[in-house]
Design a protein around this motif. Sequence first.
Motif, mmCIF file in Angstrom:
data_model
loop_
_atom_site.group_PDB
_atom_site.id
_atom_site.type_symbol
_atom_site.label_atom_id
_atom_site.label_comp_id
_atom_site.label_asym_id
_atom_site.label_seq_id
_atom_site.Cartn_x
_atom_site.Cartn_y
_atom_site.Cartn_z
ATOM 1 N N GLU A 51 4.360 -56.704 44.106
ATOM 2 C CA GLU A 51 3.561 -56.501 45.313
ATOM 3 C C GLU A 51 2.082 -56.771 45.077
ATOM 4 O O GLU A 51 1.395 -57.309 45.959
ATOM 5 N N THR A 52 1.578 -56.411 43.917
ATOM 6 C CA THR A 52 0.167 -56.611 43.617
ATOM 7 C C THR A 52 -0.009 -57.052 42.167
ATOM 8 O O THR A 52 0.873 -56.848 41.333
ATOM 9 N N ILE A 53 -1.168 -57.654 41.886
ATOM 10 C CA ILE A 53 -1.574 -57.992 40.526
ATOM 11 C C ILE A 53 -2.943 -57.360 40.312
ATOM 12 O O ILE A 53 -3.924 -57.756 40.953
ATOM 13 N N GLN A 54 -2.996 -56.359 39.446
ATOM 14 C CA GLN A 54 -4.213 -55.578 39.216
ATOM 15 C C GLN A 54 -4.815 -55.091 40.534
ATOM 16 O O GLN A 54 -6.033 -55.076 40.712
ATOM 17 N N GLY A 55 -3.956 -54.720 41.461
ATOM 18 C CA GLY A 55 -4.406 -54.171 42.733
ATOM 19 C C GLY A 55 -4.705 -55.190 43.812
ATOM 20 O O GLY A 55 -5.018 -54.817 44.949
ATOM 21 N N TYR A 56 -4.591 -56.476 43.510
ATOM 22 C CA TYR A 56 -4.850 -57.530 44.499
ATOM 23 C C TYR A 56 -3.553 -57.897 45.209
ATOM 24 O O TYR A 56 -2.528 -58.147 44.564
ATOM 25 N N THR A 57 -3.614 -57.971 46.525
ATOM 26 C CA THR A 57 -2.469 -58.431 47.310
ATOM 27 C C THR A 57 -2.531 -59.950 47.456
ATOM 28 O O THR A 57 -3.545 -60.583 47.122
ATOM 29 N N LEU A 58 -1.472 -60.554 47.977
ATOM 30 C CA LEU A 58 -1.435 -62.008 48.144
ATOM 31 C C LEU A 58 -2.565 -62.509 49.046
ATOM 32 O O LEU A 58 -3.235 -63.494 48.694
ATOM 33 N N PRO A 59 -2.822 -61.896 50.201
ATOM 34 C CA PRO A 59 -3.944 -62.379 51.026
ATOM 35 C C PRO A 59 -5.287 -62.302 50.314
ATOM 36 O O PRO A 59 -6.139 -63.177 50.490
ATOM 37 N N GLN A 60 -5.480 -61.270 49.482
ATOM 38 C CA GLN A 60 -6.739 -61.146 48.752
ATOM 39 C C GLN A 60 -6.857 -62.201 47.663
ATOM 40 O O GLN A 60 -7.930 -62.781 47.447
ATOM 41 N N LEU A 61 -5.756 -62.481 46.972
ATOM 42 C CA LEU A 61 -5.757 -63.555 45.983
ATOM 43 C C LEU A 61 -5.990 -64.901 46.651
ATOM 44 O O LEU A 61 -6.687 -65.765 46.103
ATOM 45 N N THR A 62 -5.401 -65.074 47.820
ATOM 46 C CA THR A 62 -5.570 -66.317 48.568
ATOM 47 C C THR A 62 -7.037 -66.548 48.904
ATOM 48 O O THR A 62 -7.542 -67.677 48.805
ATOM 49 N N LEU A 63 -7.729 -65.498 49.302
ATOM 50 C CA LEU A 63 -9.144 -65.618 49.640
ATOM 51 C C LEU A 63 -9.966 -66.037 48.425
ATOM 52 O O LEU A 63 -10.825 -66.932 48.518
ATOM 53 N N GLY A 64 -9.716 -65.404 47.276
ATOM 54 C CA GLY A 64 -10.456 -65.751 46.070
ATOM 55 C C GLY A 64 -10.215 -67.190 45.642
ATOM 56 O O GLY A 64 -11.148 -67.901 45.247
ATOM 57 N N PHE A 130 -5.756 -67.678 56.920
ATOM 58 C CA PHE A 130 -4.606 -66.818 56.633
ATOM 59 C C PHE A 130 -5.055 -65.454 56.123
ATOM 60 O O PHE A 130 -4.531 -64.411 56.541
ATOM 61 N N SER A 131 -6.036 -65.450 55.223
ATOM 62 C CA SER A 131 -6.538 -64.187 54.671
ATOM 63 C C SER A 131 -7.187 -63.332 55.746
ATOM 64 O O SER A 131 -7.007 -62.104 55.781
ATOM 65 N N VAL A 132 -7.955 -63.977 56.619
ATOM 66 C CA VAL A 132 -8.620 -63.240 57.696
ATOM 67 C C VAL A 132 -7.595 -62.631 58.640
ATOM 68 O O VAL A 132 -7.691 -61.453 59.028
ATOM 69 N N ARG A 133 -6.603 -63.422 59.005
ATOM 70 C CA ARG A 133 -5.581 -62.953 59.943
ATOM 71 C C ARG A 133 -4.716 -61.853 59.352
ATOM 72 O O ARG A 133 -4.192 -60.993 60.077
ATOM 73 N N SER A 134 -4.566 -61.838 58.032
ATOM 74 C CA SER A 134 -3.690 -60.856 57.388
ATOM 75 C C SER A 134 -4.390 -59.526 57.138
ATOM 76 O O SER A 134 -3.767 -58.588 56.648
ATOM 77 N N GLY A 135 -5.695 -59.463 57.429
ATOM 78 C CA GLY A 135 -6.420 -58.217 57.238
ATOM 79 C C GLY A 135 -6.765 -57.918 55.795
ATOM 80 O O GLY A 135 -6.880 -56.751 55.410
ATOM 81 N N ALA A 136 -6.936 -58.960 54.984
ATOM 82 C CA ALA A 136 -7.258 -58.755 53.574
ATOM 83 C C ALA A 136 -8.615 -58.085 53.401
ATOM 84 O O ALA A 136 -8.854 -57.379 52.425
ATOM 85 N N VAL A 137 -9.508 -58.312 54.354
ATOM 86 C CA VAL A 137 -10.869 -57.782 54.281
ATOM 87 C C VAL A 137 -11.226 -57.140 55.616
ATOM 88 O O VAL A 137 -10.863 -57.659 56.679
ATOM 89 N N ALA A 138 -11.921 -56.004 55.544
ATOM 90 C CA ALA A 138 -12.463 -55.386 56.755
ATOM 91 C C ALA A 138 -13.778 -56.089 57.069
ATOM 92 O O ALA A 138 -14.837 -55.724 56.559
ATOM 93 N N TRP A 139 -13.713 -57.120 57.902
ATOM 94 C CA TRP A 139 -14.835 -58.030 58.074
ATOM 95 C C TRP A 139 -15.983 -57.420 58.870
ATOM 96 O O TRP A 139 -15.775 -56.690 59.830
#
Length: 260
Positions: A51-64, A130-139
């Motif tokens: 589910e996560t890698i060091q606490g990062y979700t897929l949308p968050q990794l995608t953003l980076g 995709f990252s924005v739509r998935s809610g990876a960040v509270a913009w």
Amino acid sequence: MDTVKLYGKFLAIHLKSAMAYRGSFLLSCLGAMLVTANVFLGVVFLMARFETIQGYTLPQLTLGFAVILMATSLAECFARGLDSFSQVLAQAQFDRILVRPRGLLFQLLCQDMKPTMLARVLQAAVMIFFSVRSGAVAWTAAKAAVLALMILCGAAVFFGLFLVNATLCFFTTEGLEVMNIFTDGPREYGKYPFGVYGKPVLLVLTFLVPLALVQHWPLQYLLDRGPGWYGLLPVVSLLFLLPCWGLWRLGVRHYRSTGS
């Protein structure tokens, strides 16, 4: 202003040249996109198991990854003349550049561009969406501005790396393959925030080649894992351009005409 207009004309010429063979251009764009998609598929498959890698979700990794992908693609598109500088020296074209009434870097940037890299810019934009739509960040407006800085300053850092690689050609006649670790490598290891690779790597990419200043650290701010001043670090990364420019000037002074 005249310089900007002239650059725009050269850009239009390169785009027109690339579109002369539309089938080839589209296939090149598709190939460029498939390469980076293949790199990131490994992350997608891994996240399907964990589910996560060091606490990062897929949308968050995608953003980076999207930040690094867009920054490298912009640099490759518009700084292609630096990336192929060894050929300029080998073909004795730099002698002609020296006697023309325009800046050396301006001429190099205008003489070669790679419009196919714009396909990767579009690909990165889709990943950010995709990252924005998935809610990876509270913009917020501030976070949106930081994201723009990460991309633009990241492109500037890669421009500096291309400039260093071009400068080394004055002394070696060929670019050093080790520089590919920092110019081409980020498309591979940029799929994770740089902190994932351990403290030694993070220190190198923070204080030696400041790629972490445009990805890892400001990403912590976007994800509410770090203080607000992390969002200013992309601007600090621009200091990297000063030694790059100094090295370039040293290389130009070292240059000796081929006589041909």
